[in-house]
Write an enzyme that holds these catalytic residues in place. Structure first.
Site, short mmCIF file in Angstrom:
data_model
loop_
_atom_site.label_atom_id
_atom_site.label_comp_id
_atom_site.label_asym_id
_atom_site.label_seq_id
_atom_site.Cartn_x
_atom_site.Cartn_y
_atom_site.Cartn_z
N SER A 271 -1.63 0.05 -1.26
CA SER A 271 -2.58 -0.43 -2.27
C SER A 271 -1.93 -1.50 -3.14
CB SER A 271 -3.03 0.72 -3.17
OG SER A 271 -3.80 1.65 -2.45
N ASP B 8 -18.77 2.96 -8.60
CA ASP B 8 -19.76 1.94 -8.90
C ASP B 8 -19.12 0.57 -9.02
OD1 ASP B 8 -18.57 2.06 -11.45
OD2 ASP B 8 -20.07 3.46 -12.20
N HIS C 150 -5.81 0.06 -10.10
CA HIS C 150 -5.63 1.52 -10.10
C HIS C 150 -4.17 1.92 -10.00
CE1 HIS C 150 -5.70 1.17 -5.58
NE2 HIS C 150 -4.81 2.14 -5.70
#
Length: 372
Positions: free
Chosen positions: A305, A229, A164
């Site tokens: 992250s 998901d 991401h």
């Protein structure tokens, strides 16, 4: 038959993981790693680079949700592990893969206001100061991405990070084409500035030296999915630098079950955005796990992250202690636990399949990727 194949792939057996004596050391298990090889490569249109970089991923699907998800079929696993490669000139390819077992073995939330705080009780993070620490292993393996995330050196020219940080699941983020990786180094002392501050008690000033990225690999499991998901299971990416970084790096390893981790604990260092310019180290206990994710409450802020999650265990073959990266810190997750909101920080585990894929991206030869 497909379901049986998938179970074989997903549940690659680990050996020598249980304690055998009162003097047992937490030992790196030996895994039978599958082989993942490119089958075909297709040229894609150049991406637009129009997504906003997000420094965390938020998902309402917690441990119970992930555990209850059906196992993917063999064809689905192959699709998830196929990948896109983005080059510095903006060209893009998609590579389909095949998965083999050798018989001889050897997206962010929208429209919901919430706190950005990811600290659990007392803030247990440690800022690392001074070149004697910052430039030494293992802290020296942590690097900063120009998109704002953290990465970890895993080979002479490779950096492991979160997907991401360069792709939002639908499009590449702004700046991904000219992605750079920053290495903390001491600032050169400049006598011409007339500075009279010479006290050795003051921490030495540090700066980032940047290296351009040559290409990036992102699994289709992230691109096809989203943070709500299956996509979160594939929130990892590998960056190849244009030139070697000349620092010691940390090897990747297959993530053992949480109960076999030393003290049930994990460690990682990152560039949290609430402490700009600082490398921040932390460790904490794993609270829960699924096959693909580790749930913990390590104190962290956006910017961390992409940090490599590591542990130190005994390497029986080499008769020494060794640190390995067993996961990639993904970010914050709010979970509805029977109507009660609960939050975790989540890391993507390096499973045998992911190990085989990342190792092949690094080495280009599956024979060098047989031991996880």
């Amino acid at each position: 038959m497909a379901a049986l194949s998938t179970l074989i792939l997903l549940l690659c057996a680990a050996k020598d993981v249980l304690p055998s004596s009162p003097h047992w050391k937490p030992t790196w298990p030996s895994y039978r790693v599958p082989v993942i090889l490119p089958q075909s490569t297709l040229n894609l249109d150049k991406p637009q680079f129009d997504a906003e970089a997000r420094l965390e991923v938020v998902s309402p699907c917690g441990p119970a949700c992930h555990k209850s998800s059906p196992l993917p079929t063999y064809e689905e696993v192959k699709n998830y592990l196929s990948y896109e490669t983005l080059y510095a000139n903006g060209s893009l390819t998609e590579t389909e893969v095949g998965i083999y077992i050798l018989s001889n073995g050897g997206e962010g939330s929208r429209g919901r206001s919430r706190t950005k705080r990811q600290i659990y009780g007392y803030d247990s993070r440690f800022s690392i100061f001074g070149k004697d620490f910052l430039l030494n292993y293992p802290f020296s393996t942590s690097v900063k991405l120009s998109t704002g995330c953290t990465g970890t050196l895993v080979a002479e020219k490779h950096v492991l990070t979160a997907a991401h940080c360069i792709h939002d699941g639908k499009s590449y983020v702004k700046g991904a084409q000219k992605l750079r990786v920053g290495f903390l180094k001491p600032k050169q002392k400049d006598g011409s500035k007339g500075s009279n501050i010479t006290s050795s008690a003051m921490p030495e000033k540090m700066k980032f030296q940047w290296i351009r990225v040559k290409r990036t690999h992102v699994p289709k499991g992230w691109i096809k999915g989203n943070a709500n998901d299956i996509g979160m299971d594939y929130d990892y990416a590998l960056l190849e630098l244009k030139k070697p970084h000349k620092r010691k790096f940390m090897k990747i390893g297959v993530s053992p079950p949480a109960r076999h981790l030393p003290g049930g604990r994990i460690h990682f260092s990152g560039y949290d955005n609430d402490r700009p310019g600082n490398l921040v180290y932390r460790f904490c206990d794993v609270k829960d796990e699924t096959y693909d994710l580790l749930y913990q409450q390590c104190d962290a802020q956006p910017g961390a992250s992409g940090s490599g999650v590591y542990v130190r265990m005994w390497k029986r073959q080499n008769h020494k202690w060794e640190r390995k990266i067993i996961g990639i810190f993904s970010g914050h997750q709010w979970v509805d636990m029977n109507g009660t909101p609960q939050d975790f920080n989540v890391a993507v585990r390096i499973t045998p399949l992911k190990y085989a894929q990342i190792c092949y991206w690094i080495k280009g030869n599956y024979l060098d990727c047989r031991e996880g």
